[in-house]
Enzyme design. Structure first.
Site, short mmCIF file in Angstrom:
data_model
loop_
_atom_site.label_atom_id
_atom_site.label_comp_id
_atom_site.label_asym_id
_atom_site.label_seq_id
_atom_site.Cartn_x
_atom_site.Cartn_y
_atom_site.Cartn_z
N GLY A 196 44.91 62.38 24.97
CA GLY A 196 45.74 61.93 26.56
C GLY A 196 45.02 62.80 27.64
O GLY A 196 44.96 63.46 27.48
N PHE B 227 48.33 64.22 28.62
CA PHE B 227 48.22 65.77 28.47
C PHE B 227 47.68 66.76 28.05
O PHE B 227 47.52 68.07 27.85
CB PHE B 227 49.87 65.92 27.92
CG PHE B 227 50.52 65.46 29.64
CD1 PHE B 227 50.37 65.76 31.24
CD2 PHE B 227 50.91 64.08 29.24
CE1 PHE B 227 50.77 64.38 31.95
CE2 PHE B 227 51.58 63.14 30.61
CZ PHE B 227 51.46 63.82 32.03
N ASP C 155 57.27 53.13 18.66
CA ASP C 155 55.65 52.33 18.08
C ASP C 155 55.33 52.17 17.46
O ASP C 155 54.38 52.83 16.64
CB ASP C 155 55.03 52.97 18.86
CG ASP C 155 53.49 52.77 19.10
OD1 ASP C 155 53.60 51.61 18.79
OD2 ASP C 155 52.39 54.00 19.93
#
Ligand SMILES: *[C@@H]1O[C@H](CO)[C@@H](O)[C@H](O)[C@H]1NC(C)=O
Ligand SMILES: *[C@@H]1O[C@H](CO)[C@@H](O)[C@H](O)[C@H]1NC(C)=O
Ligand SMILES: *[C@@H]1O[C@H](CO)[C@@H](O)[C@H](O)[C@H]1NC(C)=O
Length: 820
Positions: A536, A538, A676
């Site tokens: 991702g 980061f 999620d």
């Protein structure tokens, strides 16, 4: 409402040093009555409405009636089908617009990020507004509650105005609006004139066209208004402009005598009705060193009914070869009644250039003209101007001092209010400051002091509005600048991979962070990289083997390991160059993860935080995630026998689902919201054990499961409840919804995506049906394997009313019972 209040206070002295035009855009900024109620409900209409409670009449700025705003049916990309229309009943000069989204006391979260404006003077010919650079799209709101004001440069002269939300994907948009301006007393509806020409000056072109004319431009200009009525007077030097970043000659419309054998330029003016005219003022350039002069003579014809009066009125200003300043030339129209005037302006030199023409009629003597026109009598009034300027400067100084004091006091007050409101939410990293956007559509140079008075005043009021509105759910902004839906008192954790981890109530968070991190530092060198699981913004998630992990385990951790075998672990790693916020979040995530202890939740095993890159070592389960696991398997039965595929029995499916419910039951008992939940986020171990994790979003494999809203969050819309999508509300009840979808996935062996027959846009549309609840919503179908009682559980997870959805405890019990 603020602008008008301030106007009435400052008008007398502002007037004194700015007698340039009838309608100074900087002064003509009164709210026209959407919020004040002067505009009647029946004069507000719309292309469509989402429901009766979001009809056009609720589109008033700062009003909370109905469901809190006007909302059309879904706004489709690139279609300008939807609009909110306001009929002002008479022509108005509109200089500023304000927009706001649907807030509805905290449950609304729709707003127009972009919009266009169309307007009409007669209700039949509609014109698209463009700014001085030709751009039509106006940037709108960034949240549902702040008012965003935009200057209209150029201003609009119209009776009807339409706000048209624009979107690059289909979405739900709501708007509240206000128009600011004043009545258009000139009554001018259009002017027809020859097209402005081009002068070449020392090798450079000076474009003297009417660049904001809104009528037809072919051989001449017809049926429109433009620069001659935009309230902006040109400078003495016609090659310069007030307006930033435009071509030389921008402010003027000009003609050369080479193209007019008759020796004059004819301009026809049409008005809304027959008026009793007193004067016409023409702002002319007089830069005679460049062969530009005001007109030598003007002949005006009047038409009151059908016919033109035979006898024209003639006027010759005294020629001025001394003063090169641009000036208003006042022409007396001697109380002629007319609905149209045709004037022939005779050249006094090679060029003639106008930047503004205004008309005064009947009883309407606009206040700004009740003052003498110093520019007209330049020669004998130097002393008066000097005194005037001195007085003006004194006024400005006083005004500035007052403003500075005022601002300081206000700011102190606002800070106090802000502190009170945010004291709960602001203790954590992702605090959101309500900034008011007062963006100019174009930066304006040469701004007169009064407009900055207004601006700062407007800024203050908006900040106040924002401050009082901030009981609101605050859309927190992640480091990537992408706002994530979150509620005010929820700490939004941004995992390494840019995905949400858990949303934790601030209160719980405080309790948690009171203690030290209960995990140990793990020697980095004992980790062996095996495979990248995800990546991702980061950081990355790696699958690693960890040697001797057992020694680092807490005693209370039931770990079924074979001695002396490297353990498979997931290592979440923050990039060394990640910013400070990302680091803080990472550490916070560690703290939270370290407190989560449940057999069905992935455990944090150890960390490497003594040196960069920061790492978080969590369990990994040998069978990977549930989605891939089920994809590889088939239901027991004939088909599986033939294809020789591995199978999972129905009771094992149920066993896995029950474990997910159990893990979620634990999370919800701590008021943790997962946001999620899906099979891709559940890991499968030996003997069908399940643990809930959260790396779904980071993996390319599942990018199709997420919907990227332009400039906004990446959202797993097919798993999200209607209120999460439409209102940005994430709660345990929305986790329950996602559980229903996860259960459905499990029982269909993840062979297809939920709602696979619908596009993302249709899924969002379906969400709207859930909201409207008119029995048109589509539910996921009952899987072949799924007995009725279990499908009933699913359906109960997708109830419209969050309170009617079962708790995880109830789901857990029901699932156990269904297997009994
Ligand atoms: C006016 O002239 C400028 C400069 O050439 C041009 O860019 C602009 O499109 C023209 N505007 C109109 C309305 O013709
Ligand atoms: C126009 O107004 C003037 C001054 O108010 C008045 O004397 C005159 O009669 C009016 N003309 C018409 C045609 O109404
Ligand atoms: C335009 O005006 C200039 C200056 O008055 C004059 O010399 C010239 O003859 C005029 N041209 C035409 C075509 O009338």
């Amino acid at each position: 409402t603020p602008p008008s209040l301030l106007l009435s206070l400052t008008l007398p002295f502002l007037n004194f040093f700015s007698p340039l035009s009838t309608t100074l855009p900087s002064l003509c900024r009164y709210p026209l009555g959407m919020s004040g109620g002067q505009i009647q409900d029946e004069d507000i209409s719309a292309s469509s409405q989402w429901s009766e409670s979001t009809a056009a009449r609720y589109g008033r700025l700062d009003f909370e009636e109905g469901d809190g705003a006007w909302c059309p049916e879904t706004v489709e990309p690139d279609s300008l089908k939807e609009f909110l229309q306001i009929d002002l009943r008479s022509l108005h000069f509109i200089t500023l617009v304000g927009t706001q989204g649907r807030h509805a006391g905290g449950i609304g979260n729709e707003f127009a990020q972009m919009y266009k404006i169309k307007y009409s003077r007669d209700g039949s010919r509609w014109i698209s507004w463009r700014n001085r650079q030709g751009k039509q799209v106006i940037e709108g709101n960034r949240n549902a509650y702040d008012i965003v004001l935009k200057d209209l440069e150029p201003p609009i002269i119209a009776r009807f105005v339409r706000f048209m939300p624009v979107s690059d994907h289909s979405m739900n948009v709501c708007m509240r609006v206000e128009l600011y301006g004043c009545e258009w007393l000139d009554g001018l509806v259009s002017y027809n004139a020859p097209v402005g020409e081009q002068m070449s000056l020392e090798g450079e072109s000076v474009h003297l066209n009417d660049s904001v004319y809104d009528g037809a431009v072919i051989f001449s200009m017809t049926e429109g208004l433009g620069q001659l009525t935009d309230g902006m007077c040109g400078l003495d030097d016609f090659t310069q402009s007030h307006v930033y970043n435009v071509w030389p000659g921008y402010d003027y419309v000009g003609w050369t005598n080479e193209s007019f054998s008759s020796g004059y330029v004819e301009i026809m003016f049409e008005f809304d009705r027959a008026r009793n005219f007193t004067t016409m003022k023409v702002h002319c350039n007089n830069m005679f060193t460049r062969h530009v002069k005001a007109f030598r003579q003007v002949m005006c014809y009047f038409r009151s009914e059908a016919d033109w009066e035979a006898k024209p009125l003639s006027f010759s200003p005294s020629p001025d070869d001394v003063n090169p300043s641009a000036r208003f030339v006042t022409v007396s129209l001697a109380n002629h009644m007319a609905s149209a005037i045709k004037c022939q302006f005779y050249f006094a030199d090679t060029w003639m250039m106008f930047s503004e023409i205004t008309f005064q009629s009947g009883d309407h003597v606009p206040w700004s003209l009740s003052w003498d026109d110093p520019t007209h009598k330049v020669d004998d009034s130097n002393t008066r101007i000097l005194i005037g300027c001195l007085v003006a400067i004194i006024f400005i100084l006083v005004a500035i001092i007052v403003i500075i004091l005022w601002r300081q006091v206000w700011q102190k007050m606002l800070e106090k209010v802000g502190e009170l409101v945010y004291s709960r939410a602001c203790t954590h990293t992702h605090t959101h400051t309500h900034t008011c956007s007062f963006d100019r559509v174009t930066p304006r140079s040469g701004v007169s002091p009064h407009s900055s008075v207004l601006d700062s005043r407007l800024r203050l009021t908006n900040a106040a509005v924002a401050a009082t509105a901030s009981k609101a759910p605050a859309a927190t902004v992640g480091q990537d600048g992408v706002p994530h839906y979150a509620e005010a008192d929820i700490v939004n954790l941004q995992g390494v991979t840019g995905g949400n981890t858990y949303a934790v109530p601030a209160l719980t968070m405080d309790l948690l962070s009171g203690k030290d991190v209960a995990v140990e530092e793990f020697p980095r060198k004992l980790l062996t990289f095996k495979e990248k699981l995800g990546e991702g913004q980061f950081g990355e998630v790696h699958l690693c083997e960890a040697e001797g992990m057992q020694e680092f385990m807490n005693k209370d951790f039931p770990f079924d390991i074979t001695e002396n075998q490297p353990e498979l672990v997931a290592v979440k790693m923050l990039r060394a160059d990640a910013n400070k916020n990302a680091r803080n979040d990472f550490l916070k995530e560690i703290k939270i993860m370290s407190r989560l202890k449940d057999p069905n939740i992935i455990r944090l095993l150890a960390v490497c935080i003594c040196s960069d890159p920061l790492c978080m070592i969590t369990e990994y389960m040998e069978n990977g995630d549930l989605n891939q696991f089920l994809c590889r398997h088939e239901p027991e039965g004939q088909l599986a026998l033939i294809s020789n595929a591995p199978t999972v029995s129905y009771s094992n499916l149920c066993y896995m689902a029950t474990q997910i419910a159990s893990g979620m039951r634990y999370l919800s008992s701590l008021n943790f919201v997962h946001r999620d939940l899906a099979t891709r986020n559940c890991l499968v171990g030996k003997n069908y054990t399940i643990k809930i994790a959260d790396f779904g979003m980071s993996r390319n494999l599942y990018s199709g499961d997420y919907y990227r809203i332009q400039g906004r969050a990446v959202l797993p819309i097919r798993w999200m409840s209607w209120e999460s999508i439409l209102l940005g509300k994430f709660t345990t009840a929305s986790d329950v919804w996602a559980f229903g979808v996860t259960l459905w996935e499990t029982l269909t062996f993840c062979k297809e995506q939920p709602y696979s027959q619908l596009t993302d846009e249709q899924v969002i549309e379906n969400t709207g049906e859930f909201f409207r609840d008119q029995k048109r919503q589509i539910y996921l179908p009952q899987p072949a394997l799924c007995p009725d009682p279990v499908y009933k559980i699913m359906l109960s997870c997708w109830r419209r009313n969050t309170k009617e959805r079962p708790s995880f405890q109830e789901i857990y019990r029901a699932l156990l019972e269904s297997q009994a």
